[in-house]
Design a protein around this motif. Sequence first.
Motif, short mmCIF file in Angstrom:
data_model
loop_
_atom_site.label_atom_id
_atom_site.label_comp_id
_atom_site.label_asym_id
_atom_site.label_seq_id
_atom_site.Cartn_x
_atom_site.Cartn_y
_atom_site.Cartn_z
N LEU A 182 0.83 -1.20 0.00
CA LEU A 182 0.00 0.00 0.00
C LEU A 182 0.86 1.25 0.00
N ASN A 183 0.22 2.39 -0.20
CA ASN A 183 0.93 3.67 -0.32
C ASN A 183 0.57 4.60 0.83
N CYS A 184 1.21 5.76 0.82
CA CYS A 184 0.94 6.76 1.86
C CYS A 184 -0.25 7.62 1.46
N GLN A 185 -1.42 7.01 1.36
CA GLN A 185 -2.65 7.70 1.08
C GLN A 185 -3.61 7.45 2.23
N ALA A 186 -4.56 8.32 2.42
CA ALA A 186 -5.46 8.22 3.57
C ALA A 186 -6.14 6.87 3.66
N ALA A 187 -6.46 6.28 2.53
CA ALA A 187 -7.15 4.99 2.53
C ALA A 187 -6.21 3.84 2.89
N ASP A 188 -4.90 4.10 2.83
CA ASP A 188 -3.92 3.02 3.01
C ASP A 188 -3.16 3.08 4.33
N VAL A 189 -3.46 4.08 5.18
CA VAL A 189 -2.67 4.25 6.41
C VAL A 189 -3.59 4.35 7.62
N PHE A 190 -2.98 4.31 8.79
CA PHE A 190 -3.67 4.65 10.04
C PHE A 190 -2.76 5.56 10.84
N ASN A 191 -3.32 6.22 11.85
CA ASN A 191 -2.57 7.19 12.65
C ASN A 191 -2.24 6.62 14.02
N PRO A 192 -0.97 6.23 14.28
CA PRO A 192 -0.58 5.67 15.57
C PRO A 192 -0.26 6.76 16.59
N ALA A 193 0.02 6.32 17.83
CA ALA A 193 0.44 7.25 18.87
C ALA A 193 1.92 7.63 18.69
N PHE A 194 2.76 6.62 18.45
CA PHE A 194 4.17 6.89 18.19
C PHE A 194 4.78 5.76 17.37
N VAL A 195 5.93 6.06 16.77
CA VAL A 195 6.64 5.12 15.91
C VAL A 195 8.11 5.10 16.31
N LEU A 196 8.68 3.91 16.34
CA LEU A 196 10.12 3.73 16.53
C LEU A 196 10.68 3.05 15.28
N VAL A 197 11.81 3.53 14.78
CA VAL A 197 12.39 2.97 13.56
C VAL A 197 13.88 2.72 13.76
N SER A 198 14.30 1.52 13.40
CA SER A 198 15.73 1.21 13.30
C SER A 198 16.12 1.32 11.84
N GLY A 199 17.21 2.01 11.56
CA GLY A 199 17.65 2.20 10.19
C GLY A 199 18.32 0.99 9.58
#
Length: 251
Positions: A182-199
């Motif tokens: 999926l893509n970064c479009q409103a129909a394809d995402v949800f809004n979380p409280a926070f995100v952690l990412v390892s590179g």
Amino acid sequence: MPSIGVITQRKTRGFTLLELAVYIMVVGILISVGTGMMMNNSKKPGVQATSSNEKLAASGSNLSLDAYAAPLLLFTQTHYRLPCPDTNNDGSEDCPNAATPPELLKGTLPFTTLALEQRPVDTFGNAPFYAVDFALTQLVDSATSSWDGGRLNLDDLCEKTKSRYRAAISTNRLSVIRARGLNCQAADVFNPAFVLVSGGAQDLDNINGMLDGENGSGNNCYEFSGREKSAQYDDVVHFVSMANLISQVCN
């Protein structure tokens, strides 16, 4: 019939070598069984000498991303808000003081604010990236609708989190792609409280440092947490949704 003297002599003599060997063997078996039971019990939840949170507070480094969610949730339970990211690498949170606040904040984990002894690093030795919904770092008082730096009460935290959970999905807010492909479009995402990412171990797409794919695009959207590794992507994404935050803090 043996005499009394002979019977007395047999009763007072010591163990034979065979009897002593059998005794030592039995004692050894009992000790071995008891030690095994103790080791098994020590592995059970609730019997461990040190909890995962205590280990995290003691080390603060080289742990998986989901382990770093624990001190963030603990901070939320005690301060009634999520911490802002560290944006200047001093270990402390950096919350903006702006008339028009941004939709999300980005940086690294504020390890000093979280009471961790060392700067957190992922399993590759890099500082994990941290993005958070700004509205959950500075909460509105449910009674007066005024901004108050977040230090109010649990009801205010839960009311704000639930309102963000009920709000329409928006790519202007912190977003995570729902599923692979999926893509970064409103129909394809949800809004979380926070995100952690390892590179990951390398910058495979050669764009914006260690973060690959949408994680390094500079927008508000982050990759699906189960995205498979490829020649262009080796990041790891961990998030806590609004529903997760509500269930762990408000219930």
